[in-house]
Each structure stands twice: as C-alpha cells, then as structure tokens.
Write a protein that holds these residues in place. Structure first.
Motif, PDB file in Angstrom:
ATOM      1  N   TRP A   1       0.747  -1.241   0.038  1.00 50.56           N
ATOM      2  CA  TRP A   1       0.047   0.052  -0.014  1.00 50.56           C
ATOM      3  C   TRP A   1       0.770   1.375  -0.180  1.00 50.56           C
ATOM      4  N   LEU A   2       2.106   1.181   0.768  1.00 49.78           N
ATOM      5  CA  LEU A   2       3.003   2.623   0.748  1.00 49.78           C
ATOM      6  C   LEU A   2       3.520   2.901  -0.585  1.00 49.78           C
TER       7      LEU A   2
ATOM      8  N   LEU B   1       2.852   6.401  -1.844  1.00 45.13           N
ATOM      9  CA  LEU B   1       4.059   7.086  -2.368  1.00 45.13           C
ATOM     10  C   LEU B   1       3.508   7.838  -3.501  1.00 45.13           C
ATOM     11  N   PRO B   2       2.986   7.345  -4.500  1.00 49.12           N
ATOM     12  CA  PRO B   2       2.275   7.884  -5.807  1.00 49.12           C
ATOM     13  C   PRO B   2       1.555   9.298  -5.366  1.00 49.12           C
ATOM     14  N   ALA B   3       0.638   8.945  -4.528  1.00 49.61           N
ATOM     15  CA  ALA B   3      -0.225  10.164  -3.927  1.00 49.61           C
ATOM     16  C   ALA B   3       0.629  11.282  -3.472  1.00 49.61           C
ATOM     17  N   LEU B   4       1.710  10.840  -2.498  1.00 48.80           N
ATOM     18  CA  LEU B   4       2.604  12.099  -1.943  1.00 48.80           C
ATOM     19  C   LEU B   4       3.046  12.756  -3.160  1.00 48.80           C
TER      20      LEU B   4
ATOM     21  N   PHE C   1      -4.080  11.378   0.624  1.00 51.96           N
ATOM     22  CA  PHE C   1      -4.158  10.128   1.110  1.00 51.96           C
ATOM     23  C   PHE C   1      -4.060   9.888   2.634  1.00 51.96           C
ATOM     24  N   PRO C   2      -4.362   9.072   3.276  1.00 58.27           N
ATOM     25  CA  PRO C   2      -4.235   9.159   4.807  1.00 58.27           C
ATOM     26  C   PRO C   2      -2.956   9.206   5.377  1.00 58.27           C
TER      27      PRO C   2
END
Length: 126
Positions: free
Chosen positions: A82-83, A88-91, A97-98
C-alpha cells in the motif's frame, strides 16, 4: 516471545478499533482512519473485515506466538504494498491520502522484519 506478544496486543488495540469503526460506521472511519482522503464506501467495510481477521489472529497469537506469526508477514506485505502503490504516488503527485495511516504503516513496515520469527519458520519450530 515478549516482543511478539507486544505486537499482537498493539494489533488487537489498533486493528480491532479500526475494524469495528470501518465495519459498523464507515462514515466515521472515512473521517478518522482514512483522514477524509477517500469517500465512505462498502470497500471500507471490506477493509474492516480484513482488520478484524488480523485482530482475531492476534488474539490467538497471544497464546501461540510463533504459530500465528504469519499474520505479521501478511501485514508486512499489504502495508508495504500500500505504501509503494498508493501512498508514495499520492505523495509525489500531491493527491490526498491518509497520512496518519501512512506514518503508522511506515513504522510497522520498519519494525516487523525484526520481529517476525524467520528462524523458527525456517527450522519448522512452533
């Protein structure tokens, strides 16, 4: 064995609370656990069921720490995945992302490899 039992207790407390919230009050889980990064859907109930399974296996792990330790490998795989695939892509793309969940997952992924009883698995001991 004490470290495994501590991890199981933490699983029971954290995963158990999140499981109940996600299964029975997904709107609350969307706001608290998922930091309003995702809408409340039936998928949250599914995730709650997964976390309930982790909670139950962790309760059993208090009595048989090595026998039920594969649940820790499952957590390492899904949290690490999930990370890498979601957080990571969301960041990197400045998407929601939560973040609280991500921080908790990072800590868990860093700690679990040192607590998983690899040698007991390789030697076939319980």
């Amino acid at each position: 064995m004490i470290a495994l039992r501590i991890i199981y207790v933490l699983n029971i407390i954290v995963a158990g609370q999140i499981a109940i919230s996600a299964m029975f009050n997904p709107e609350r889980a969307a706001a608290t656990t998922f930091g309003n990064a995702y809408p409340s859907t039936e998928v949250m109930r599914l995730v709650g069921c997964l976390w309930l399974g982790i909670t139950v296996l962790s309760i059993l792990g208090l009595w048989k720490p090595i026998t039920f330790s594969p649940v820790l490998l499952l957590q390492l795989i899904y949290k690490g995945s999930w990370l890498l695939i979601v957080a990571l892509p969301a960041l990197r793309n400045d998407q929601p992302f939560p973040t609280g969940m991500a921080i908790f997952f990072v800590i868990w992924v860093l700690v679990l490899p040192f607590l998983i009883p690899w040698s007991a698995w390789l030697n076939g001991t319980n």
